[in-house]
Design a protein around this motif. Structure first.
Motif, short mmCIF file in Angstrom:
data_model
loop_
_atom_site.label_atom_id
_atom_site.label_comp_id
_atom_site.label_asym_id
_atom_site.label_seq_id
_atom_site.Cartn_x
_atom_site.Cartn_y
_atom_site.Cartn_z
N LYS A 1 0.84 -1.20 0.00
CA LYS A 1 0.00 0.00 0.00
C LYS A 1 0.87 1.25 0.00
O LYS A 1 1.81 1.35 0.79
N PRO A 2 0.59 2.23 -0.85
CA PRO A 2 1.35 3.49 -0.82
C PRO A 2 1.11 4.24 0.49
O PRO A 2 0.02 4.17 1.07
N VAL A 3 2.12 4.95 0.95
CA VAL A 3 1.99 5.74 2.17
C VAL A 3 1.56 7.16 1.81
O VAL A 3 1.61 7.57 0.65
N ALA A 4 1.12 7.90 2.82
CA ALA A 4 0.80 9.32 2.63
C ALA A 4 2.12 10.07 2.46
O ALA A 4 2.80 10.40 3.42
N ILE A 5 2.47 10.34 1.22
CA ILE A 5 3.83 10.71 0.87
C ILE A 5 4.30 12.04 1.48
O ILE A 5 5.48 12.25 1.70
N THR A 6 3.37 12.96 1.75
CA THR A 6 3.79 14.27 2.26
C THR A 6 3.92 14.32 3.77
O THR A 6 4.37 15.34 4.31
N VAL A 7 3.52 13.26 4.46
CA VAL A 7 3.56 13.31 5.93
C VAL A 7 4.27 12.13 6.57
O VAL A 7 4.79 12.24 7.68
N ALA A 8 4.31 10.98 5.92
CA ALA A 8 4.87 9.77 6.53
C ALA A 8 6.37 9.91 6.78
O ALA A 8 7.11 10.44 5.94
N ALA A 9 6.82 9.41 7.90
CA ALA A 9 8.24 9.48 8.25
C ALA A 9 9.10 8.74 7.24
O ALA A 9 10.16 9.22 6.83
N VAL A 10 8.66 7.55 6.80
CA VAL A 10 9.46 6.79 5.84
C VAL A 10 9.55 7.51 4.50
O VAL A 10 10.59 7.48 3.83
N ALA A 11 8.48 8.20 4.12
CA ALA A 11 8.50 8.96 2.86
C ALA A 11 9.49 10.12 2.95
O ALA A 11 10.24 10.38 2.01
N TYR B 1 -4.55 16.18 6.17
CA TYR B 1 -5.14 15.07 6.91
C TYR B 1 -5.50 15.52 8.33
O TYR B 1 -6.54 15.15 8.87
N THR B 2 -4.60 16.32 8.92
CA THR B 2 -4.83 16.88 10.26
C THR B 2 -4.26 18.30 10.25
O THR B 2 -3.68 18.75 9.26
N SER B 3 -4.38 18.99 11.36
CA SER B 3 -3.83 20.34 11.47
C SER B 3 -2.31 20.34 11.43
O SER B 3 -1.68 21.38 11.24
N ARG B 4 -1.70 19.16 11.61
CA ARG B 4 -0.23 19.04 11.62
C ARG B 4 0.33 18.57 10.28
O ARG B 4 1.55 18.39 10.15
N SER B 5 -0.52 18.38 9.30
CA SER B 5 -0.05 17.96 7.98
C SER B 5 0.78 19.07 7.33
O SER B 5 0.54 20.26 7.57
N ILE B 6 1.71 18.68 6.49
CA ILE B 6 2.53 19.65 5.76
C ILE B 6 1.67 20.29 4.68
O ILE B 6 1.09 19.59 3.85
N ALA C 1 6.91 24.50 -0.11
CA ALA C 1 7.99 25.16 0.64
C ALA C 1 8.18 24.50 2.00
O ALA C 1 9.32 24.23 2.42
N ALA C 2 7.09 24.22 2.69
CA ALA C 2 7.18 23.58 4.00
C ALA C 2 7.71 22.16 3.86
O ALA C 2 8.47 21.68 4.72
N PHE C 3 7.32 21.47 2.80
CA PHE C 3 7.78 20.11 2.59
C PHE C 3 9.29 20.07 2.33
O PHE C 3 10.01 19.25 2.90
N LEU C 4 9.78 20.98 1.49
CA LEU C 4 11.21 21.03 1.21
C LEU C 4 12.01 21.38 2.46
O LEU C 4 13.11 20.86 2.68
N LYS C 5 11.47 22.25 3.28
CA LYS C 5 12.13 22.60 4.55
C LYS C 5 12.22 21.38 5.46
O LYS C 5 13.25 21.13 6.09
#
Length: 259
Positions: A125-135, A159-164, A168-172
């Motif tokens: 199963k694919p993971v939630a790519i923008t938030v998962a630690a392994v991703a 997904y939640t208030s803590r999602s990226i 810009a935030a993802f690259l950081k």
């Protein structure tokens, strides 16, 4: 020929959603029933689909056998699995192994928690790519230009208030993960689930897979889970040594890049 192959392969994800009759397959492909029937018969001959007594088609057992065989032949999974089991026995929480393929991060192994509260995740199963630690670990290892291009293409579901929330935030976040050599998902995908991850490296120091430990808040707090980070990183380093035949530094990170 390529169009025929494309159509035949398009049937498989349709049937993955559940059995479908000839008309439904033809409608989904946008072809005549006779064309759909030829494709289904070919797939049936190879064991990839099965015709039920109610005349509907479902995925065939051969497809699952091939998928299992492919997973089993991933060397990193074979090497890592005993270590994942040992880590699970030590901490009791769910342990995952993931790889990056075809612009997706996929789970290729999982050892379930000993606790009654289980995580909804499956091998393949694919993971939630923008938030998962392994991703984060796998994408942080990509060359800088590739990271930037990928970040711009991704969607950023909250997904939640803590999602990226954006590229810009993802690259950081990826830059921080690349620097520190580990990653977290503290309620970014599900409010009640926390996760810590560590990379598995090949002989050249590149990340070939990533592993994680996940647990719900009702079992341990985020702070308590973070205390397992040294154990997690030691396990990842042990897998790296066995996989590569070298002795990589558990804290190694790729060289600095120019902005």
């Amino acid at each position: 020929m390529s169009q025929t192959v494309d159509r035949a392969l398009s049937i498989l994800p349709l049937l993955a959603q559940g059995p479908a009759d000839l008309g439904q397959v033809a409608d989904r492909l946008g072809v005549h029933k006779s064309t759909a029937l030829r494709l289904l018969r070919t797939l049936h001959e190879h064991g990839l689909v099965y015709r039920q007594q109610d005349q509907r088609y479902r995925l065939g057992a051969r497809l699952f056998a091939l998928a299992q065989e492919a997973v089993e032949n991933l060397d990193v999974r074979e090497i890592a699995h005993p270590h994942l089991v040992q880590l699970n026995e030590q901490c009791g929480h769910t342990v995952h192994l993931a790889v990056y393929e075809e612009n997706e991060v996929l789970y290729i192994d999982k050892v379930e928690s000993r606790y009654p509260v289980r995580m909804y995740s499956r091998i393949g199963k694919p993971v939630a790519i923008t938030v998962a630690a392994v991703a984060k670990l796998l994408l942080a290892d990509l060359p800088q230009a590739e990271r930037r291009a990928l970040a711009e293409k991704l969607d950023y579901p909250m997904y939640t208030s803590r999602s990226i929330p954006n590229p810009a935030a993802f690259l950081k976040e990826l830059a921080a993960v690349r620097e520190q050599g580990w990653a977290t998902d503290l309620g970014g995908h599900e409010e009640s689930i926390n996760c810590i991850g560590a990379p598995i490296r090949g002989a050249d120091g590149r990340v070939v897979a990533a592993m994680s430990v996940s647990a719900p808040n009702v079992v341990v707090t985020a702070e308590e889970l973070l205390t397992l980070l040294p154990l997690l990183r030691r396990t990842a380093a042990a897998i790296s040594r066995e996989y590569s035949g070298a002795v990589p530094d558990a804290h190694a990170v790729p060289p600095k890049e120019a902005p």
